[in-house]
Design a protein around this motif. Structure first.
Motif, PDB file in Angstrom:
ATOM      1  N   GLU A  42      -7.572 -10.260 -11.931  1.00 44.48           N
ATOM      2  CA  GLU A  42      -6.425  -9.478 -11.485  1.00 44.48           C
ATOM      3  C   GLU A  42      -5.193  -9.686 -12.347  1.00 44.48           C
ATOM      4  O   GLU A  42      -4.257  -8.884 -12.307  1.00 44.48           O
ATOM      5  N   ASP A  43      -5.188 -10.772 -13.169  1.00 46.31           N
ATOM      6  CA  ASP A  43      -4.039 -10.992 -14.043  1.00 46.31           C
ATOM      7  C   ASP A  43      -4.289 -10.498 -15.460  1.00 46.31           C
ATOM      8  O   ASP A  43      -3.528 -10.798 -16.373  1.00 46.31           O
ATOM      9  N   GLU A  44      -5.374  -9.726 -15.679  1.00 51.47           N
ATOM     10  CA  GLU A  44      -5.600  -9.129 -16.989  1.00 51.47           C
ATOM     11  C   GLU A  44      -4.724  -7.894 -17.165  1.00 51.47           C
ATOM     12  O   GLU A  44      -4.139  -7.375 -16.209  1.00 51.47           O
ATOM     13  N   ALA A  45      -4.650  -7.410 -18.401  1.00 47.66           N
ATOM     14  CA  ALA A  45      -3.692  -6.356 -18.744  1.00 47.66           C
ATOM     15  C   ALA A  45      -3.864  -5.084 -17.912  1.00 47.66           C
ATOM     16  O   ALA A  45      -2.894  -4.571 -17.339  1.00 47.66           O
ATOM     17  N   ALA A  46      -5.086  -4.561 -17.851  1.00 47.56           N
ATOM     18  CA  ALA A  46      -5.282  -3.268 -17.170  1.00 47.56           C
ATOM     19  C   ALA A  46      -4.915  -3.315 -15.685  1.00 47.56           C
ATOM     20  O   ALA A  46      -4.158  -2.455 -15.207  1.00 47.56           O
ATOM     21  N   PRO A  47      -5.416  -4.288 -14.898  1.00 48.26           N
ATOM     22  CA  PRO A  47      -5.017  -4.339 -13.479  1.00 48.26           C
ATOM     23  C   PRO A  47      -3.511  -4.502 -13.279  1.00 48.26           C
ATOM     24  O   PRO A  47      -2.911  -3.833 -12.430  1.00 48.26           O
ATOM     25  N   LEU A  48      -2.903  -5.398 -14.062  1.00 47.28           N
ATOM     26  CA  LEU A  48      -1.460  -5.605 -13.930  1.00 47.28           C
ATOM     27  C   LEU A  48      -0.686  -4.345 -14.287  1.00 47.28           C
ATOM     28  O   LEU A  48       0.277  -3.970 -13.615  1.00 47.28           O
ATOM     29  N   MET A  49      -1.113  -3.676 -15.356  1.00 55.64           N
ATOM     30  CA  MET A  49      -0.441  -2.471 -15.792  1.00 55.64           C
ATOM     31  C   MET A  49      -0.556  -1.362 -14.752  1.00 55.64           C
ATOM     32  O   MET A  49       0.397  -0.621 -14.494  1.00 55.64           O
ATOM     33  N   TRP A  50      -1.744  -1.254 -14.166  1.00 51.51           N
ATOM     34  CA  TRP A  50      -1.981  -0.193 -13.177  1.00 51.51           C
ATOM     35  C   TRP A  50      -1.072  -0.382 -11.959  1.00 51.51           C
ATOM     36  O   TRP A  50      -0.415   0.549 -11.487  1.00 51.51           O
ATOM     37  N   LYS A  51      -1.014  -1.615 -11.451  1.00 51.27           N
ATOM     38  CA  LYS A  51      -0.162  -1.894 -10.299  1.00 51.27           C
ATOM     39  C   LYS A  51       1.311  -1.698 -10.642  1.00 51.27           C
ATOM     40  O   LYS A  51       2.077  -1.126  -9.857  1.00 51.27           O
ATOM     41  N   SER A  52       1.707  -2.154 -11.841  1.00 51.62           N
ATOM     42  CA  SER A  52       3.106  -1.998 -12.270  1.00 51.62           C
ATOM     43  C   SER A  52       3.478  -0.530 -12.391  1.00 51.62           C
ATOM     44  O   SER A  52       4.594  -0.124 -12.026  1.00 51.62           O
ATOM     45  N   LEU A  53       2.548   0.269 -12.905  1.00 52.97           N
ATOM     46  CA  LEU A  53       2.796   1.699 -13.049  1.00 52.97           C
ATOM     47  C   LEU A  53       3.056   2.349 -11.687  1.00 52.97           C
ATOM     48  O   LEU A  53       3.999   3.133 -11.526  1.00 52.97           O
ATOM     49  N   ASN A  97       5.343   5.957 -20.900  1.00 48.58           N
ATOM     50  CA  ASN A  97       4.896   4.867 -21.775  1.00 48.58           C
ATOM     51  C   ASN A  97       3.906   3.948 -21.071  1.00 48.58           C
ATOM     52  O   ASN A  97       2.900   3.534 -21.660  1.00 48.58           O
ATOM     53  N   LEU A  98       4.205   3.620 -19.808  1.00 49.48           N
ATOM     54  CA  LEU A  98       3.291   2.769 -19.046  1.00 49.48           C
ATOM     55  C   LEU A  98       1.939   3.450 -18.833  1.00 49.48           C
ATOM     56  O   LEU A  98       0.878   2.831 -18.976  1.00 49.48           O
ATOM     57  N   ALA A  99       1.975   4.727 -18.493  1.00 50.93           N
ATOM     58  CA  ALA A  99       0.734   5.468 -18.239  1.00 50.93           C
ATOM     59  C   ALA A  99      -0.113   5.542 -19.505  1.00 50.93           C
ATOM     60  O   ALA A  99      -1.327   5.356 -19.464  1.00 50.93           O
ATOM     61  N   HIS A 100       0.526   5.812 -20.629  1.00 46.19           N
ATOM     62  CA  HIS A 100      -0.211   5.896 -21.894  1.00 46.19           C
ATOM     63  C   HIS A 100      -0.846   4.553 -22.235  1.00 46.19           C
ATOM     64  O   HIS A 100      -2.017   4.478 -22.624  1.00 46.19           O
ATOM     65  N   MET A 138       0.826  -1.201   0.000  1.00 44.76           N
ATOM     66  CA  MET A 138       0.000   0.000   0.000  1.00 44.76           C
ATOM     67  C   MET A 138       0.865   1.259   0.000  1.00 44.76           C
ATOM     68  O   MET A 138       0.572   2.231  -0.694  1.00 44.76           O
ATOM     69  N   ASP A 139       1.960   1.241   0.789  1.00 45.69           N
ATOM     70  CA  ASP A 139       2.842   2.406   0.856  1.00 45.69           C
ATOM     71  C   ASP A 139       3.449   2.709  -0.511  1.00 45.69           C
ATOM     72  O   ASP A 139       3.597   3.878  -0.893  1.00 45.69           O
ATOM     73  N   LYS A 140       3.822   1.641  -1.246  1.00 44.49           N
ATOM     74  CA  LYS A 140       4.386   1.842  -2.579  1.00 44.49           C
ATOM     75  C   LYS A 140       3.372   2.477  -3.507  1.00 44.49           C
ATOM     76  O   LYS A 140       3.698   3.336  -4.334  1.00 44.49           O
ATOM     77  N   PHE A 141       2.115   2.040  -3.415  1.00 44.57           N
ATOM     78  CA  PHE A 141       1.066   2.605  -4.263  1.00 44.57           C
ATOM     79  C   PHE A 141       0.885   4.094  -3.960  1.00 44.57           C
ATOM     80  O   PHE A 141       0.726   4.906  -4.871  1.00 44.57           O
ATOM     81  N   ILE A 142       0.902   4.452  -2.684  1.00 43.96           N
ATOM     82  CA  ILE A 142       0.725   5.864  -2.321  1.00 43.96           C
ATOM     83  C   ILE A 142       1.916   6.693  -2.791  1.00 43.96           C
ATOM     84  O   ILE A 142       1.759   7.802  -3.334  1.00 43.96           O
ATOM     85  N   SER A 143       3.141   6.160  -2.618  1.00 40.61           N
ATOM     86  CA  SER A 143       4.329   6.859  -3.111  1.00 40.61           C
ATOM     87  C   SER A 143       4.278   6.997  -4.627  1.00 40.61           C
ATOM     88  O   SER A 143       4.626   8.047  -5.191  1.00 40.61           O
ATOM     89  N   GLY A 144       3.817   5.934  -5.271  1.00 38.02           N
ATOM     90  CA  GLY A 144       3.695   5.964  -6.725  1.00 38.02           C
ATOM     91  C   GLY A 144       2.693   6.998  -7.184  1.00 38.02           C
ATOM     92  O   GLY A 144       2.913   7.712  -8.176  1.00 38.02           O
ATOM     93  N   LYS A 145       1.587   7.109  -6.479  1.00 36.65           N
ATOM     94  CA  LYS A 145       0.556   8.101  -6.818  1.00 36.65           C
ATOM     95  C   LYS A 145       1.128   9.511  -6.762  1.00 36.65           C
ATOM     96  O   LYS A 145       0.877  10.337  -7.655  1.00 36.65           O
ATOM     97  N   ILE A 146       1.910   9.786  -5.733  1.00 37.67           N
ATOM     98  CA  ILE A 146       2.504  11.124  -5.578  1.00 37.67           C
ATOM     99  C   ILE A 146       3.421  11.430  -6.757  1.00 37.67           C
ATOM    100  O   ILE A 146       3.378  12.522  -7.340  1.00 37.67           O
ATOM    101  N   ALA A 147       4.250  10.444  -7.127  1.00 40.01           N
ATOM    102  CA  ALA A 147       5.179  10.647  -8.246  1.00 40.01           C
ATOM    103  C   ALA A 147       4.437  10.826  -9.559  1.00 40.01           C
ATOM    104  O   ALA A 147       4.798  11.668 -10.382  1.00 40.01           O
ATOM    105  N   LEU A 148       3.386  10.052  -9.775  1.00 38.94           N
ATOM    106  CA  LEU A 148       2.619  10.169 -11.013  1.00 38.94           C
ATOM    107  C   LEU A 148       1.984  11.549 -11.145  1.00 38.94           C
ATOM    108  O   LEU A 148       1.973  12.138 -12.232  1.00 38.94           O
ATOM    109  N   ASN A 149       1.434  12.040 -10.063  1.00 43.99           N
ATOM    110  CA  ASN A 149       0.828  13.374 -10.120  1.00 43.99           C
ATOM    111  C   ASN A 149       1.869  14.470 -10.362  1.00 43.99           C
ATOM    112  O   ASN A 149       1.548  15.520 -10.928  1.00 43.99           O
TER     113      ASN A 149
END
Length: 299
Positions: free
Chosen positions: A127-138, A156-159, A1-12
């Motif tokens: 959860e192993d489909e493209a969009a969920p995996l891509m979102w978590k990886s991003l 590239n990942l975001a696009h 969860m912490d990684k997701f929150i840190s990732g969100k900050i960087a993406l914004n």
């Protein structure tokens, strides 16, 4: 969860726009909400897509109520009143975006118009489909801000994620009609042509190529006729002649060596076939081409 929150900050901070292959998006925000309960009915001027990582609740869209739970993705369309409710809380990933029409092709303007009108706004995914995996990886990638090529990888990942989310909700007949879906037989023919190209110095019988492709000779023969309009043997001979012409123009190999390199049994047969096809003997063809390349003339 912490990684997701840190990732969100960087993406914004880094990804407010994505652009590639004739389509550009404004990204208004990236969101990670570990405990989302209720919000008031509201609307946006852009698209918002939410992905439920955990929890259960309801999504209300234009008065229609949908059940949402883990691995549900739901779409809020521009100017559509919507609301999210949950008594126990939802762990949500979400993104708000819109098309930059000034930098996107007409095809994409049409696709986005279809997305605004799509009837299916809540979809269960795996959860192993493209969009969920891509979102978590991003999000994980975004949390690692010290990685090499950080912004390029994120962009590239975001696009790709935005495109995947649109694809989840839009089945565009207009889009697919512009794409030629390769037939299975066309793939087989491509493999056959590559095999022939890479083995021209050998005999390359129809049975050899068919065996390599795990097909019957009859089936492969039909493919050449149906898709290229010529027989297998005609295609191979044409490839031999074209390779020979290239070698005559670009190398100092002897005509005997070129005949051997292109799979002809002897130089006399090669000369006869080449002359009939190119309306010039191999030696004359090379001489003519050499003269054409001359740029300095002497008396």
């Amino acid at each position: 969860m912490d990684k997701f929150i840190s990732g969100k900050i960087a993406l914004n901070e880094y990804i407010q726009r994505t652009r590639s292959n004739g389509v550009s998006f404004y990204i208004h925000y990236w969101g990670v909400m570990p405990q989302h309960y209720n919000n008031l009915p509201h609307k946006h001027s852009f698209f918002e897509v939410c992905y439920v990582l955990e929890g259960r609740g309801t999504y209300i869209d234009q008065g229609c109520t949908y059940q949402i739970e883990e691995n549900t993705i739901f779409l809020s369309r521009p100017e559509v009143l919507h609301q999210i409710k949950s008594d126990t809380g939802l762990f949500l990933l979400y993104v708000g975006f819109e098309l930059d029409e000034s930098e996107s092709s007409e095809k994409w303007v049409t696709i986005i118009e279809e997305a605004k009108q799509c009837s299916e706004v809540v979809i269960d995914v795996k959860e192993d489909e493209a969009a969920p995996l891509m979102w978590k990886s991003l999000l994980i990638q975004a949390a690692n801000s010290e990685s090499a090529l950080f912004e390029e990888i994120l962009s590239n990942l975001a696009h790709s994620l935005i495109l995947s989310l649109i694809q989840t909700f839009v089945v565009s007949s207009n889009y697919h009609s512009q794409k030629t879906v390769p037939k299975k037989s066309s793939l087989i023919l491509t493999l056959a042509k590559l095999y022939i190209k890479d083995n021209l110095s050998n005999s390359i019988k129809l049975t050899d190529t068919a065996t390599y492709l795990h097909l019957s000779s009859r089936h492969l023969s039909r493919l050449f006729k149906a898709e290229l309009g010529i027989s297998y043997s005609e295609y191979v001979q044409n490839e031999r002649i074209q390779r020979a012409a290239t070698l005559l123009k670009t190398t100092d190999l002897s005509i005997r060596d070129i005949a051997q390199e292109t799979g002809f049994p002897d130089v006399h047969y090669f000369t006869r076939v080449f002359t009939a096809s190119m309306h010039s003997s191999p030696g004359r063809f090379r001489a003519l081409y050499t003269k054409l390349k001359t740029v300095i003339y002497k008396d």
